[in-house]
Design an enzyme around this catalytic site. Structure first.
Site, PDB file in Angstrom:
ATOM      1  N   ASP A  68     -46.673 -32.042 -71.063  1.00 55.21           N
ATOM      2  CA  ASP A  68     -48.073 -32.657 -71.160  1.00 55.21           C
ATOM      3  C   ASP A  68     -48.880 -32.123 -70.225  1.00 55.21           C
ATOM      4  O   ASP A  68     -50.053 -32.217 -70.090  1.00 55.21           O
ATOM      5  CB  ASP A  68     -48.213 -34.095 -71.443  1.00 55.21           C
ATOM      6  CG  ASP A  68     -47.622 -34.306 -72.757  1.00 55.21           C
ATOM      7  OD1 ASP A  68     -47.449 -35.516 -72.934  1.00 55.21           O
ATOM      8  OD2 ASP A  68     -47.269 -33.496 -73.476  1.00 55.21           O
ATOM      9  N   CYS A 111     -47.622 -30.599 -85.714  1.00 55.50           N
ATOM     10  CA  CYS A 111     -49.074 -30.204 -85.156  1.00 55.50           C
ATOM     11  C   CYS A 111     -49.031 -29.144 -84.645  1.00 55.50           C
ATOM     12  O   CYS A 111     -48.004 -28.433 -84.500  1.00 55.50           O
ATOM     13  CB  CYS A 111     -49.458 -31.646 -84.087  1.00 55.50           C
ATOM     14  SG  CYS A 111     -48.304 -31.494 -82.740  1.00 55.50           S
ATOM     15  N   ARG A 121     -42.153 -30.836 -84.475  1.00 59.30           N
ATOM     16  CA  ARG A 121     -41.854 -32.164 -84.260  1.00 59.30           C
ATOM     17  C   ARG A 121     -41.241 -32.954 -85.384  1.00 59.30           C
ATOM     18  O   ARG A 121     -41.806 -33.901 -85.845  1.00 59.30           O
ATOM     19  CB  ARG A 121     -43.458 -32.930 -83.998  1.00 59.30           C
ATOM     20  CG  ARG A 121     -44.167 -32.057 -82.951  1.00 59.30           C
ATOM     21  CD  ARG A 121     -45.393 -32.762 -82.152  1.00 59.30           C
ATOM     22  NE  ARG A 121     -44.835 -33.797 -81.533  1.00 59.30           N
ATOM     23  CZ  ARG A 121     -45.963 -34.442 -80.894  1.00 59.30           C
ATOM     24  NH1 ARG A 121     -47.258 -34.481 -81.070  1.00 59.30           N
ATOM     25  NH2 ARG A 121     -45.633 -35.488 -80.125  1.00 59.30           N
ATOM     26  N   ARG A 180     -58.809 -38.247 -77.922  1.00 54.94           N
ATOM     27  CA  ARG A 180     -57.473 -39.014 -78.162  1.00 54.94           C
ATOM     28  C   ARG A 180     -56.860 -39.451 -77.019  1.00 54.94           C
ATOM     29  O   ARG A 180     -56.245 -40.455 -76.966  1.00 54.94           O
ATOM     30  CB  ARG A 180     -56.517 -38.059 -79.011  1.00 54.94           C
ATOM     31  CG  ARG A 180     -57.020 -37.569 -80.000  1.00 54.94           C
ATOM     32  CD  ARG A 180     -55.922 -36.691 -80.963  1.00 54.94           C
ATOM     33  NE  ARG A 180     -54.800 -37.621 -80.993  1.00 54.94           N
ATOM     34  CZ  ARG A 180     -53.781 -37.221 -81.598  1.00 54.94           C
ATOM     35  NH1 ARG A 180     -53.594 -35.998 -82.163  1.00 54.94           N
ATOM     36  NH2 ARG A 180     -52.427 -37.988 -81.313  1.00 54.94           N
ATOM     37  N   LYS A 197     -51.789 -43.932 -72.012  1.00 56.10           N
ATOM     38  CA  LYS A 197     -51.600 -43.792 -73.536  1.00 56.10           C
ATOM     39  C   LYS A 197     -50.232 -43.994 -74.040  1.00 56.10           C
ATOM     40  O   LYS A 197     -50.242 -44.636 -75.110  1.00 56.10           O
ATOM     41  CB  LYS A 197     -52.496 -42.425 -74.003  1.00 56.10           C
ATOM     42  CG  LYS A 197     -52.202 -41.968 -75.480  1.00 56.10           C
ATOM     43  CD  LYS A 197     -52.732 -40.844 -75.925  1.00 56.10           C
ATOM     44  CE  LYS A 197     -52.157 -39.414 -75.552  1.00 56.10           C
ATOM     45  NZ  LYS A 197     -51.353 -39.340 -76.575  1.00 56.10           N
ATOM     46  N   ASN A 198     -49.711 -42.896 -73.493  1.00 57.94           N
ATOM     47  CA  ASN A 198     -48.044 -42.942 -74.091  1.00 57.94           C
ATOM     48  C   ASN A 198     -47.330 -44.095 -73.676  1.00 57.94           C
ATOM     49  O   ASN A 198     -46.081 -43.993 -74.175  1.00 57.94           O
ATOM     50  CB  ASN A 198     -47.658 -41.571 -73.655  1.00 57.94           C
ATOM     51  CG  ASN A 198     -48.158 -40.287 -74.304  1.00 57.94           C
ATOM     52  OD1 ASN A 198     -49.064 -40.455 -75.346  1.00 57.94           O
ATOM     53  ND2 ASN A 198     -47.942 -39.096 -73.813  1.00 57.94           N
TER      54      ASN A 198
HETATM   55  C1  EPZ Z   1     -43.987 -37.883 -76.709  1.00 55.01           C
HETATM   56  O1  EPZ Z   1     -43.887 -37.438 -77.959  1.00 55.01           O
HETATM   57  C2  EPZ Z   1     -45.390 -37.868 -76.285  1.00 55.01           C
HETATM   58  N1  EPZ Z   1     -46.237 -38.539 -77.113  1.00 55.01           N
HETATM   59  C3  EPZ Z   1     -46.045 -36.431 -76.144  1.00 55.01           C
HETATM   60  O2  EPZ Z   1     -47.229 -36.449 -75.669  1.00 55.01           O
HETATM   61  C4  EPZ Z   1     -45.293 -35.557 -75.299  1.00 55.01           C
HETATM   62  O3  EPZ Z   1     -45.423 -34.104 -75.367  1.00 55.01           O
HETATM   63  C5  EPZ Z   1     -43.470 -35.839 -75.714  1.00 55.01           C
HETATM   64  O4  EPZ Z   1     -43.096 -37.049 -75.724  1.00 55.01           O
HETATM   65  C6  EPZ Z   1     -42.636 -34.838 -74.536  1.00 55.01           C
HETATM   66  O5  EPZ Z   1     -42.813 -35.491 -73.528  1.00 55.01           O
HETATM   67  C7  EPZ Z   1     -46.208 -40.053 -77.028  1.00 55.01           C
HETATM   68  O6  EPZ Z   1     -45.662 -40.714 -76.157  1.00 55.01           O
HETATM   69  C8  EPZ Z   1     -47.271 -40.753 -78.124  1.00 55.01           C
HETATM   70  P1  EPZ Z   1     -40.281 -36.193 -78.013  1.00 55.01           P
HETATM   71  P2  EPZ Z   1     -42.683 -37.534 -78.677  1.00 55.01           P
HETATM   72  O7  EPZ Z   1     -39.939 -36.801 -79.361  1.00 55.01           O
HETATM   73  O8  EPZ Z   1     -41.776 -38.675 -78.478  1.00 55.01           O
HETATM   74  C9  EPZ Z   1     -37.829 -32.639 -80.448  1.00 55.01           C
HETATM   75  C10 EPZ Z   1     -49.436 -36.197 -75.664  1.00 55.01           C
HETATM   76  O9  EPZ Z   1     -50.295 -35.053 -75.411  1.00 55.01           O
HETATM   77  N2  EPZ Z   1     -37.501 -33.848 -81.283  1.00 55.01           N
HETATM   78  O10 EPZ Z   1     -39.902 -36.565 -76.740  1.00 55.01           O
HETATM   79  O11 EPZ Z   1     -42.928 -37.281 -80.098  1.00 55.01           O
HETATM   80  C11 EPZ Z   1     -39.312 -32.535 -80.239  1.00 55.01           C
HETATM   81  O12 EPZ Z   1     -39.506 -31.440 -81.222  1.00 55.01           O
HETATM   82  C12 EPZ Z   1     -48.473 -36.220 -76.304  1.00 55.01           C
HETATM   83  O13 EPZ Z   1     -49.691 -37.124 -74.956  1.00 55.01           O
HETATM   84  C13 EPZ Z   1     -36.500 -33.633 -82.082  1.00 55.01           C
HETATM   85  O14 EPZ Z   1     -35.930 -32.374 -82.315  1.00 55.01           O
HETATM   86  O15 EPZ Z   1     -41.900 -36.279 -78.136  1.00 55.01           O
HETATM   87  C14 EPZ Z   1     -39.594 -31.783 -78.976  1.00 55.01           C
HETATM   88  O16 EPZ Z   1     -39.153 -30.463 -78.996  1.00 55.01           O
HETATM   89  C15 EPZ Z   1     -48.184 -34.647 -77.080  1.00 55.01           C
HETATM   90  N3  EPZ Z   1     -36.090 -34.513 -83.146  1.00 55.01           N
HETATM   91  C16 EPZ Z   1     -38.547 -32.807 -77.957  1.00 55.01           C
HETATM   92  O17 EPZ Z   1     -37.640 -33.088 -79.114  1.00 55.01           O
HETATM   93  C17 EPZ Z   1     -36.750 -35.843 -82.969  1.00 55.01           C
HETATM   94  O18 EPZ Z   1     -36.172 -36.626 -83.909  1.00 55.01           O
HETATM   95  C18 EPZ Z   1     -39.290 -33.780 -77.280  1.00 55.01           C
HETATM   96  O19 EPZ Z   1     -39.918 -34.659 -78.163  1.00 55.01           O
HETATM   97  C19 EPZ Z   1     -37.583 -36.060 -82.197  1.00 55.01           C
HETATM   98  C20 EPZ Z   1     -38.012 -34.917 -81.324  1.00 55.01           C
END
Ligand code: EPZ
Length: 420
Positions: free
Chosen positions: A307, A116, A121, A399, A22-23
């Protein structure tokens, strides 16, 4: 609305077939906005989230055919530059259309994704990267209004307080591939899904060096072409079923997974006394009667995936002994604790840690799904528990887990759906 009912406590055996990631599919679908040519993408899982992204692509002017996990994306007229709140608010992954829209149309209006249950996020790293490439952005009415006369390659550091960001890396990559000159992304996400996106973009004619590493060097090109591509297997789905086998002390075979994407999990399972190995390209999970308690801290890839944190906690709830679970990516991603405790688990939060005191058995109970992976943890607990579990709000599960009921039934779990 339906609920998922599980009659737990039965031994599992047989083979689970893993779907496409999915990701990986979500940013790759967004990348089709970078060309008018047709893109054919195989091994795309039919999920609520991929269907949402397809709806979004259609609203942006793409023609999309999705049959038997094969996606054909083409374009007749001009693209529309507005990604509507109604779609982006239901699925955060759709925010990664921002980069390609700015790269292709020089403008975009994309709804800010909501938060969420797993955390606030923010998207500051996405905006920082796009701004560095020359994008002007205002926030108004819950939308990002972006425009760029000409994107120019720059050096961008994308590390945040929680480390690298998967979708911020994807967004900035997809802008940089059509920018003028060279972009260097430092502290890029190293997840296999970003590697897969890199392969997809290079296949379209993009010039990218450092695939899979924390430093990506991208030399902008004028135009990108259509491509045929197959999405990598879903390592989180595979990890979920491996943990299900361990939690139920079953020996399962897992088909179509990539063991090299699961090193952090198999390392921890080894410590717990669970063997995961490959035999003729099939993953085998061999468990023992007892599983040792093992503590886990999640990190960006190649660390233990956030995850899989909830699923691992469900398994630790059934070990004899105490384990400590800490999530460095989403420190508050513990909504599943309360639901697991309703099933007889003995887990308490102490600041950023979850202290899991293993119990002998869990008992079935009505529980509430919340985020996708917390819901997967409840399925694991339900299949392992004695008695009947009812999981409400199962749209969360739909999802991210393709054909979940069929896959569980095929390995001997007793699951069915009932009207709420
Ligand atoms: C991706 O989300 C995945 N989703 C998430 O999977 C996964 O949990 C996450 O990466 C971490 O591995 C998809 O790929 C669609 P991040 P993403 O930006 O990219 C912080 C699932 O269950 N952050 O890597 O949105 C954020 O708050 C989902 O399939 C900032 O601070 O996650 C988090 O603490 C849930 N500023 C950390 O970084 C930003 O601009 C990592 O988030 C962006 C993120």
């Amino acid at each position: 609305m339906e609920k998922l009912v599980i009659e737990g406590g039965l031994p599992l055996k047989g083979t689970v077939e893993i779907s496409g990631s999915k990701n990986s599919a979500l940013p790759i679908l967004a990348a089709t906005l970078l060309t008018e040519d047709e893109c054919v993408i195989r091994n795309v899982p039919r999920l609520r989230d991929t269907l949402t992204m397809i709806k979004l692509l259609k609203s942006l002017g793409k023609t999309v055919d999705f049959t038997d996990n094969v996606l054909k994306v083409s374009q007749k007229g001009k693209l529309n530059h507005v990604a509507d709140y109604s779609l982006v608010s239901t699925m955060r992954g759709s925010f990664c259309v921002l980069g390609p829209l700015v790269a292709k149309l020089k403008k975009a209006k994309v709804s800010l994704p909501g938060g969420c249950v797993i955390g606030v996020r923010p998207v500051d790293l996405h905006l920082k990267g796009l701004k560095a490439l020359g994008t002007k952005m205002d926030i108004d009415g819950g939308y990002i209004h972006a425009r760029a006369a000409q994107l120019k390659g720059r050096h961008v550091y994308l590390g945040g307080v929680f480390g690298s960001s998967v979708l911020a890396t994807a967004n900035v990559m997809m802008a940089a591939v059509l920018a003028q000159g060279e972009t260097v992304i430092d502290s890029a996400a190293c997840e296999p899904e970003i590697e897969d996106l890199t392969d997809f973009l290079i296949g379209m004619g993009a010039k990218i060096k450092g695939k899979g590493g924390p430093r990506l060097v991208i030399t902008g090109v004028k135009k990108l072409k259509g491509i045929k591509h197959s999405v990598i297997p879903d390592r989180i789905e595979a990890g979920t079923y491996i943990i299900l086998a361990a939690a139920t002390r079953s020996n399962l075979s897992i088909k179509g997974a990539d063991l090299t994407h699961l090193a952090a999990l198999t390392d921890k399972l080894e410590e717990a006394g669970v063997k995961v190995f490959e035999e003729n390209k099939i993953l085998k999970v061999k468990t023992k009667k007892t599983i040792k308690p093992v503590s886990v801290t999640t990190y960006p890839y190649p660390g233990f995936p956030t995850d899989l944190q909830a699923q691992f906690m469900a398994m630790m709830a059934l070990c004899q002994g105490v384990s400590v679970i800490t999530d460095k990516v989403y420190p508050d991603r513990f909504i599943h604790i309360a639901e697991l405790n309703r099933m007889g688990a003995n887990i308490r939060r102490e600041g950023v840690n979850a202290i899991v005191q293993g119990v002998k058995t869990l008992r079935g109970a009505p529980v509430m799904a919340s985020d996708l992976r917390a819901s997967a943890a409840l399925v694991i607990a339900g299949v392992a528990a004695k008695g009947k579990t009812e999981i409400h709000r199962i749209y969360h599960l739909e999802r991210g887990y393709e054909n979940l009921d069929a896959k569980l039934s095929a390995i001997g779990a007793k699951v069915w759906r009932e009207k709420e």
